[in-house]
Design a protein around this motif. Structure first.
Motif, PDB file in Angstrom:
ATOM      1  N   MET A   1       0.810  -1.216   0.000  1.00 60.05           N
ATOM      2  CA  MET A   1       0.000   0.000   0.000  1.00 60.05           C
ATOM      3  C   MET A   1       0.846   1.269   0.000  1.00 60.05           C
ATOM      4  O   MET A   1       0.514   2.234  -0.692  1.00 60.05           O
TER       5      MET A   1
ATOM      6  N   VAL B   1      -4.482  -0.295  -7.934  1.00 58.95           N
ATOM      7  CA  VAL B   1      -4.921  -1.073  -6.770  1.00 58.95           C
ATOM      8  C   VAL B   1      -5.311  -2.492  -7.202  1.00 58.95           C
ATOM      9  O   VAL B   1      -4.973  -3.473  -6.528  1.00 58.95           O
TER      10      VAL B   1
ATOM     11  N   MET C   1      -2.174  -4.341  -7.747  1.00 59.08           N
ATOM     12  CA  MET C   1      -1.531  -4.587  -6.446  1.00 59.08           C
ATOM     13  C   MET C   1      -2.172  -5.802  -5.759  1.00 59.08           C
ATOM     14  O   MET C   1      -1.473  -6.716  -5.304  1.00 59.08           O
ATOM     15  N   ASP C   2      -3.505  -5.815  -5.712  1.00 59.33           N
ATOM     16  CA  ASP C   2      -4.191  -6.955  -5.097  1.00 59.33           C
ATOM     17  C   ASP C   2      -3.927  -8.233  -5.885  1.00 59.33           C
ATOM     18  O   ASP C   2      -3.685  -9.291  -5.316  1.00 59.33           O
TER      19      ASP C   2
ATOM     20  N   TYR D   1      -9.242   5.944  -4.324  1.00 66.91           N
ATOM     21  CA  TYR D   1      -9.792   4.677  -4.803  1.00 66.91           C
ATOM     22  C   TYR D   1     -11.306   4.640  -4.586  1.00 66.91           C
ATOM     23  O   TYR D   1     -12.059   4.240  -5.481  1.00 66.91           O
TER      24      TYR D   1
END
Lengths: 257, 268
Positions: free
Chosen positions: A179, A207, A210-211, A244
């Motif tokens: 993060m 994001v 990233m996940d 986000y």
């Protein structure tokens, strides 16, 4: 006369990605307190080579704290016990004679160990590829102040841009969350007029990547901020959460991704 | 993928849900504490308050609120479990030399305090809402035989169609419930854990929805500590007062004086 010290090193040795890996103990004598941590490892490797053994593999490049390559967890702290620096800027004067030093690679599923202390940080590159850029053609450089940006915003974006992408935040986080890294990149781009146009698309894409790369979630405990050699603040994670959420709301009514 | 699905699937989306459900629970806890503290104002006050809670809305409304709160707890638990599983997967191999740099004890033990609090909530509902804990039921065969007392407001028994309105004697339920020492100890430990949970959670929820910066982080962290202690002291003072006999049972539910007054008036 310079001071020297004798040390016991417990270094993670792993032949390749498939190897299980284990700690190996080494004794080092007469290490100058003026040598850097990486120089100390160089001395160890020279001794190993002289003895006919494999040297310890570790990442390093600029050795002045700006490239972000060096990556090792020293006594449980990424980049070692001194805050605000990378492992290459750490000097042996911060250790004492007879100390046992445990050196481990970054531990995270998205960062597989390639060899010894070297990990594969491609997952972070993928996050950048997902949105860490400005799509429009930049052309030749415009005049410095052609686009007015207030000082506060410029400073904030500059602070975010200080991230060197070393991965210490991931290494320090008990959830191996990226993060702080993602937040710094998003904050850097989303704050400036050139990047604002693609703010929503960028926030969502980075994001999601990233996940998807298998990093964990944020539990707001701040270990990343404490480990970051560049002092990226948790504020930027708050901004990422906000950007986000807003992007998701906008995406719900009018898809941006 | 639909945009709502991607929101729920993302770590940030689930954290926002955790923060929002946490906010509801944080506010509920404060209201619940203030409600409970009315026991110090007398049996008739806490009984009237309990009566009001049960009758101010039709029973369908009461159940809607109960289900909303249970749903909030369920969302909080679901996000906690699913995020924890993802987080564990992200770090399959831990550090040998594993110590936090600066993270507080409360922040690192949210899962521990959360799980114990879940068991506490289940016990608490069985104990005082459903009243089905073995040997601690209230009713004819249980701890209390006389459970219904007249409703008293402003020092007078509330009458309806010539009959006094009867209500459950919450005062005696609480006092007698907390006279069991291990129940009180469990309640005090649980509210202590709630304080620990809130010391991180109260400030953390602002971060998760993006409403925190370095300046406000310090302020919110302090506010979280204050809030945690206020909630702990506000809840724990009741079992302590029961154990030390500061609060005592009142089988008349505070109706003794008004009834005497009525009788006196009738005699005149």
């Amino acid at each position: 006369m310079e001071k020297t010290m004798n040390l016991t090193l417990r270094v993670w040795r792993q032949k390749n990605r498939l190897d299980v890996g284990k700690f190996v103990e080494y004794k080092l004598e007469n290490i100058s307190e003026d040598s850097s941590f990486l120089e100390m490892l160089d001395i160890l490797s020279e001794q190993l080579v002289e003895g006919g053994h494999e040297p310890v593999a570790f990442d390093h490049d600029c050795r002045e704290g700006i490239c972000g390559m060096c990556s090792m967890t020293i006594n449980g702290v990424p980049h070692g016990p001194e805050g605000g620096i990378t492992a290459c800027q750490l000097h042996m004067r911060h250790f004492h004679d007879g100390q046992i030093i445990t050196i481990e690679p970054w531990r995270a599923k998205p960062f597989p160990v390639i060899k010894d202390l070297v990990v594969d940080r491609t997952a972070m590159d993928k996050i950048i590829q997902a949105g860490g850029f400005i799509t429009g053609r930049a052309g030749s450089a415009v005049d410095a102040n052609a686009m007015p940006i207030d000082k506060q915003t410029a400073d904030y974006a500059m602070d975010a841009a200080a991230c060197i992408g070393c991965g210490a935040c991931v290494a320090a986080c008990p959830n191996a969350s990226a993060m702080l890294f993602t937040a710094a990149k998003v904050a850097h781009m989303n704050s400036l007029p050139q990047g604002k146009a693609e703010k929503n698309r960028r926030s969502l894409a980075m994001v999601t990547t990233m996940d998807g790369e298998g990093f964990g979630g944020c539990t707001n405990i701040g270990e990343c901020e404490a480990a970051c050699p560049k002092g990226i603040p948790l504020d930027m994670i708050a901004q990422l959460n906000r950007d986000y959420a807003l992007a998701q709301v906008k995406n719900f009514f009018q898809p941006v991704l | 993928m639909c945009s709502l699905c991607s929101f729920f699937k993302s770590t940030i989306g689930r954290k926002i849900l955790m923060a929002l459900s946490g906010l509801v629970l944080v506010l509920f806890v404060l209201g619940h504490m203030l409600g409970n503290l009315q026991i110090f104002l007398g049996a008739e006050v806490i009984n009237a308050y309990a009566h009001k809670l049960h009758h101010v809305l039709p029973s369908s409304g009461l159940w809607a609120i109960r289900l909303f709160l249970l749903g909030t707890v369920a969302v909080h638990i679901w996000t906690a479990i699913s995020l924890t599983l993802d987080n564990r997967k992200a770090r399959p191999q831990g550090y040998e030399h594993d110590k936090p740099i600066q993270a507080s004890y409360g922040a690192r033990t949210m899962r521990m305090s959360g799980v114990i609090l879940l068991f506490f909530i289940l016990f608490h509902i069985a104990h005082y809402t459903a009243r089905v804990v073995p040997s601690m039921e209230y009713g004819e065969e249980g701890v209390l035989s006389e459970t219904m007392v007249p409703l008293v407001k402003h020092g007078e028994v509330v009458m309806k169609e010539g009959e006094p309105i009867m209500t459950f004697n919450v005062n005696d339920m609480m006092v007698q419930g907390f006279d069991v020492w291990w129940v009180s100890v469990f309640y005090i430990i649980a509210t202590g854990l709630l304080c620990l949970h809130l010391s991180h959670g109260f400030s953390s929820m602002f971060q998760s929805v993006g409403l925190r910066n370095t300046l406000w982080r310090k302020r919110l962290d302090q506010a979280a500590l204050v809030y945690g202690w206020v909630v702990f002291l506000g809840f724990a003072v009741i079992p302590v007062a029961c154990l030390t006999n500061i609060l005592e049972v009142d089988p008349t539910g505070g109706a003794a004086e008004p009834v005497a007054a009525i009788t006196e008036t009738l005699h005149k």
